[in-house]
Design an enzyme around this catalytic site. Structure first.
Site, PDB file in Angstrom:
ATOM      1  CG  ASP A  55       6.899 -11.016   3.541  1.00  0.00           C
ATOM      2  OD1 ASP A  55       7.789 -10.572   4.285  1.00  0.00           O
ATOM      3  OD2 ASP A  55       6.974 -12.127   2.984  1.00  0.00           O
ATOM      4  CD  GLU A 106      10.579  -7.429   2.757  1.00  0.00           C
ATOM      5  OE1 GLU A 106       9.839  -8.281   2.240  1.00  0.00           O
ATOM      6  OE2 GLU A 106      11.572  -7.734   3.430  1.00  0.00           O
TER       7      GLU A 106
HETATM    8  C1  NOJ Z   1      10.615 -10.930   4.291  1.00  0.00           C
HETATM    9  C2  NOJ Z   1      10.432 -10.904   5.776  1.00  0.00           C
HETATM   10  O1  NOJ Z   1      10.772  -9.636   6.250  1.00  0.00           O
HETATM   11  C3  NOJ Z   1      11.310 -12.008   6.332  1.00  0.00           C
HETATM   12  O2  NOJ Z   1      11.397 -11.941   7.725  1.00  0.00           O
HETATM   13  C4  NOJ Z   1      10.742 -13.318   5.873  1.00  0.00           C
HETATM   14  O3  NOJ Z   1      11.575 -14.370   6.294  1.00  0.00           O
HETATM   15  C5  NOJ Z   1      10.622 -13.368   4.351  1.00  0.00           C
HETATM   16  N1  NOJ Z   1      10.088 -12.171   3.793  1.00  0.00           N
HETATM   17  C6  NOJ Z   1       9.727 -14.497   3.917  1.00  0.00           C
HETATM   18  O4  NOJ Z   1       8.389 -14.201   4.180  1.00  0.00           O
END
Ligand code: NOJ
Ligand code: MG
Length: 578
Positions: free
Chosen positions: A224, A297
């Site tokens: 993430d 991501e």
């Molecule tokens: C990216 C995640 O996909 C999102 O849903 C989240 O709010 C943020 N990172 C913080 O972890």
């Protein structure tokens, strides 16, 4: 072409079958990935929130649609300030989702069905309710530098945060902690304090989290918010620089107010991903079996994304998510734009690496709402037809669209931190509504009449059960596209992409000795006639329809002349050479 790909091609040309182990070990190179947002997939215990047993129950559905691996948004103990992206205990399952036994059962059932389970790993931050943070705030020696603390600056006798940095979810990145008498950094909510990756103990502790879940049977991780993990190093006095303004953004609370040159995409981040990969390989070595993988991501410039794959000395992320189309295509984009964005990834791909295609996730407006409901089949044709790894977010295969949720029903913190005027631009609730299984109560998602987010109004028309019975439903087209991916041409073939004027996008998949396949998409509402003969080399003068959509007047198996393929408005088809 990588060594394995060459062997695969050779075997295929010679009509040989590969030893299973070699063919399957790097299964991920042609994987069909599916993102599950567990809160909204299937509720097994009637509390209106999805859970792990729900996922286990529906693994047969994943098998039905040919999924090889599913990545689950966070399922760990959490106060749910950001619906699980605020993890309080990194090695426990939140009771809302079930128990560790439920997780074990999920992994065991998935193994029987040959579906891999990939977990979400949130390295940038924990919850403020995490034991590490509580101990850090208390100044305990072992944990005191686990997070980023600073006593701030005193200007005219008034204490201020150390920098003017802004959080992704609006407002200052710094929150004052009374107990510790210092500010702590949070790139997201105040309830999501950033870990301090300049402390080697943090890096080790997080690697142990990876090891824990890999030994429990996870096949890898989606990492993430990678760009946010490091902030620029402090100077010798322990201070950080402010970020420069973004002209044109006037709201000082808005994340876009500053250019995030010191809080995102720091070079150390790339190396950290390489270190995580080493952990993955260490466990591959320890436990054997199929490759375990990393998905990362990052919304970042292409040259940075390509570095995540690795370099001549280090392996990195197997799947740095390709958000080129997701982030840049809108309703009015023409075929040239699509073609250019597809090329951007393929032309920059490092030797031996595999492309991936993502058009949606739990953070972005759904494809059918963003690009138009009658472009859903077209986008699935891109995701599943282009070479490499296909990634779908739950519901894309049945054509779910955004659900309007009023300000008073809004629960997403990204929206709740704003106001009634702004929330619609920010809210992610509309893409997180319950999965539509059937036309029964709560769309077959839950036995409860009320669900944590409201169900879409269209659930009686858009649901798995109904679409199974409609030959040209999104679901059945998705299944046909998935079946094609088992063809050698799709597994190992080349691709040629071409915009044919602004309205028509086409691409050809080809492999020596095999049929070629040409996907042709009419993005708009004019009837188009295209001459594929002049565009693609060595195709037969006649082509056969392999997949049609509900805009087509032609049927599957019909023949057409390659030099005059007629396309109805928004028609999207796959043709093959004969
Ligand atoms: C990216 C995640 O996909 C999102 O849903 C989240 O709010 C943020 N990172 C913080 O972890
Ligand atoms: Mg950070």
């Amino acid at each position: 072409m990588g060594a394995l790909a060459k062997i695969l091609t050779l075997c295929c040309v010679l009509g040989l079958t590969l030893p299973q182990t070699l063919a399957e070990k790097d299964w991920w190179r042609t994987a069909q990935l599916y993102q599950i947002y567990p809160r909204s997939f299937k509720d097994s215990d009637g509390d209106g929130v999805g859970d792990l047993n729900g996922v286990t129950q529906q693994l047969a559905y994943l098998k039905e649609i040919g999924i090889t691996a599913t990545w689950l948004s966070p399922i760990f103990t959490s106060p749910m300030a950001d619906f699980g992206y605020d993890v309080a205990n990194l090695t426990e399952i939140d009771p809302l989702f079930g128990t560790m036994e439920d997780f074990d059962a999920l992994v065991a059932r998935a193994k029987q069905l040959d579906i891999k389970i990939i977990l979400d790993f949130v390295p940038n931050h924990t919850s403020d309710e995490c034991d590490w943070f509580i101990r850090s705030a208390a100044g305990e020696e072992e944990y005191k530098d686990f997070y980023v603390w600073h006593t701030g600056k005193v200007v005219n006798g008034i204490r201020q945060p150390p920098t003017s940095w802004i959080s992704v979810f609006r407002g200052a990145t710094w929150t004052w902690h009374e107990g510790r008498q210092a500010y702590y950094l949070h790139q997201f909510l105040p309830k999501q304090p950033d870990l301090n990756y300049r402390n080697p103990k943090v890096v080790e502790a997080m690697k142990d989290v990876l090891r824990f879940w890999l030994r429990k049977g996870a096949s890898g991780f989606r990492i993430d918010a990678v760009p946010h993990v490091f902030e620029v190093a402090a100077d010798e006095d322990g201070n950080w620089p402010d970020e420069p303004r973004n002209e044109g953004v006037d709201d000082p609370e808005d994340y876009e107010y500053f250019q995030h040159i010191y809080t995102t995409n720091q070079p150390e981040t790339i190396d950290l991903v390489y270190q995580f990969r080493k952990v993955i390989e260490e466990i591959d070595e320890e436990l054997g079996g199929d490759d375990r993988i990393l998905l990362s991501e990052a919304y970042a410039p292409l040259d940075i994304l390509m570095q995540y794959y690795g370099n001549s000395t280090h392996n990195g992320s197997h799947v740095p998510f390709n958000f080129e189309l997701l982030a840049n295509i809108d309703f009015d984009s023409d075929a040239y734009h699509y073609a250019q964005l597809i090329h951007n990834w393929l032309d920059n791909l490092p030797e031996g690496q595999v492309a991936n295609w993502v058009l949606g996730n739990h953070d972005r407006s759904r494809i059918g709402s963003r690009l138009g409901a009658d472009r859903i089949d077209a986008t699935n044709m891109l995701i599943l037809g282009l070479p490499g790894i296909a990634v779908n977010y739950q519901g894309e295969e049945i054509g779910m669209t955004d659900v309007f949720i009023s300000w008073s029903d809004t629960v997403d913190p990204q929206a709740c931190q704003s106001n009634e005027q702004e929330f619609e631009r920010l809210t992610r609730d509309p893409v997180r509504t319950p999965f539509q299984w059937s036309d029964e109560q709560s769309g077959g998602f839950s036995d409860s009449a009320t669900t944590w987010l409201p169900l879409a109004d269209d659930y009686k028309l858009v649901n798995v059960k109904r679409e199974r019975g409609i030959p040209l439903s999104h679901l059945n087209i998705h299944k046909q596209l998935r079946a094609l991916r088992d063809e050698p041409t799709y597994k190992q073939g080349d691709v040629t992409i071409q915009a044919i004027g602004p309205n028509v996008l086409a691409f050809k998949r080809s492999l020596a000795g095999q049929k070629s396949y040409i996907t042709v998409i009419n993005l708009n509402d004019d009837v188009e006639s295209v001459n594929l003969d002049t565009i693609f080399t060595s195709i037969s003068s006649q082509l056969q329809y392999v997949v049609v959509n509900d805009k087509s007047v032609r049927r599957k198996n019909d023949l057409t002349y390659a030099n005059s393929v007629l396309l109805m408005p928004k028609e999207a088809v796959v043709l093959s050479t004969v």
